[in-house]
Enzyme design. Structure first.
Site, PDB file in Angstrom:
ATOM      1  N   THR A  58      37.230  41.650  54.357  1.00  0.00           N
ATOM      2  CA  THR A  58      37.798  40.726  53.355  1.00  0.00           C
ATOM      3  C   THR A  58      38.873  39.813  53.904  1.00  0.00           C
ATOM      4  O   THR A  58      39.424  38.706  52.924  1.00  0.00           O
ATOM      5  CB  THR A  58      38.610  41.197  51.861  1.00  0.00           C
ATOM      6  OG1 THR A  58      40.505  42.203  52.307  1.00  0.00           O
ATOM      7  CG2 THR A  58      37.420  43.090  52.212  1.00  0.00           C
ATOM      8  N   ASP A  59      39.372  39.498  54.941  1.00  0.00           N
ATOM      9  CA  ASP A  59      40.607  38.560  55.808  1.00  0.00           C
ATOM     10  C   ASP A  59      40.374  38.073  57.052  1.00  0.00           C
ATOM     11  O   ASP A  59      41.006  38.127  58.132  1.00  0.00           O
ATOM     12  CB  ASP A  59      41.998  39.223  55.469  1.00  0.00           C
ATOM     13  CG  ASP A  59      42.945  38.488  54.680  1.00  0.00           C
ATOM     14  OD1 ASP A  59      42.597  37.098  54.895  1.00  0.00           O
ATOM     15  OD2 ASP A  59      44.200  38.603  55.304  1.00  0.00           O
ATOM     16  N   LEU A  60      39.034  38.284  57.165  1.00  0.00           N
ATOM     17  CA  LEU A  60      39.155  36.911  58.174  1.00  0.00           C
ATOM     18  C   LEU A  60      39.699  35.468  58.231  1.00  0.00           C
ATOM     19  O   LEU A  60      39.474  35.147  57.666  1.00  0.00           O
ATOM     20  CB  LEU A  60      37.585  37.006  58.333  1.00  0.00           C
ATOM     21  CG  LEU A  60      36.769  38.669  59.027  1.00  0.00           C
ATOM     22  CD1 LEU A  60      35.277  38.018  57.921  1.00  0.00           C
ATOM     23  CD2 LEU A  60      37.165  39.156  60.263  1.00  0.00           C
TER      24      LEU A  60
END
Ligand SMILES: *[C@@H]1O[C@H](CO)[C@@H](O)[C@H](O)[C@H]1NC(C)=O
Ligand SMILES: *[C@@H]1O[C@H](CO)[C@@H](O)[C@H](O)[C@H]1NC(C)=O
Length: 294
Positions: free
Chosen positions: A91-93
């Protein structure tokens, strides 16, 4: 308290993914230890180098070459594919969360800029920050990802799964290629307009489903092409197809752009999966190398 909860969640994710990868085959950061210090959760990691974002920044935002991108992307994709197979979404690449294992470099003189530029000795990277990684069975927060890397289904609040990581990685590779962020904005509405400028119109069935009807007018994105607020969009965003045909002369760059267009697909049902992406022709040179080694 919030940070404490995020840290605890990160610890349990790291315990799970590190133990599923005993031989360290996938490029996810290793946790060595953790402890509670006066109510602050502390995590001990293996030592890594600069993030790819910091490296770009310190190197005057000079883009990575297509070969460099392939090398880094192959490791990142394998790592994220491993997460997806194990029912996780990162979810936070973003470039800040992709760290060089070692950021040692050589200095080279660039004749056209009259400046010294850095060339990395090794392109090995690792994925970090599992604080917001989410298992399939867990509650899915409606708002995830850092703005620039946020998928359209997240902005439109249509629900998300692993495919939002694919979108984020599409934005990351584009940033490696351009040396700057693909969607330079701080506003969701403008973000959607930028997507349309780069990728074409958002399919109407997605706009119909969204609860965010303030972005929609007559079944299309509510955005005036001729308005002054569109100046910024026009200035900073070019259609992917134009970028592709103008800049890329090499077959490798064409393959990269084809892969990117499959990752930056609006409709999650049509978007390429991580597994499929690893079999894309862009990565053929990596697969051949691996076969030769083994
Ligand atoms: C030199 O810098 C220019 C402008 O930043 C860049 O396009 C070019 O690729 C660089 N040359 C080399 C050999 O890296
Ligand atoms: C994500 O959701 C879409 C739409 O429901 C679906 O087509 C796709 O297979 C899902 N992907 C994964 C990895 O579960």
């Amino acid at each position: 308290e919030t940070f404490r909860e995020v840290a605890k969640s990160e610890i349990s994710v790291l315990e799970e993914i590190n133990s599923l990868d005993d031989d360290n085959r996938f490029a996810c950061v290793r946790m060595l230890d953790w402890f509670d210090h006066d109510g602050h959760m502390c995590i001990v990691f293996e030592r890594l180098g600069l993030s790819t974002f910091e490296f770009l920044q310190q190197n005057h935002f000079l883009p990575f070459s297509v070969d460099q991108i392939r090398h880094m992307a192959f490791q990142i994709f394998r790592a994220v594919c491993f997460l997806h197979r194990n029912k996780l979404t990162h979810t936070d690449l973003k470039p800040e969360n992709i760290l060089l294992v070692c950021s040692d470099y050589d200095l080279e003189f660039n004749d056209s800029t009259n400046r010294k530029q850095r060339k990395l000795r090794s392109l090995d990277v690792k994925v970090v920050d599992f604080g917001t990684a989410t298992f399939d069975h867990e509650h899915h927060e409606s708002l995830v990802s850092t703005r620039h890397y946020r998928a359209p289904e997240v902005i439109l609040d249509l629900g998300w799964n692993q495919s939002c990581d694919v979108w984020s990685l599409g934005c990351v590779l584009m940033e490696f290629y351009l040396g700057r962020t693909l969607f330079p904005t701080h506003n969701s509405h403008e973000h959607l307009a930028m997507m349309e400028k780069v990728l074409g119109p958002i399919p109407s069935h997605l706009l119909k489903q969204t609860r965010k009807q303030q972005y929609v007018h007559n079944g299309r994105l509510n955005w005036e092409d001729q308005s002054p607020s569109n100046e910024h969009v026009r200035k900073h965003c070019k259609p992917l197809k134009v970028n592709c045909t103008q800049i890329s002369q090499s077959a490798a760059a064409e393959r990269l752009f084809h892969l990117l267009s499959c990752m930056l697909e609006y409709d999650v049902c049509k978007r390429i999966t991580m597994e499929e992406a690893l079999w894309h022709p862009f990565f053929s040179p990596m697969r051949n190398q691996k076969q030769q080694r083994s």
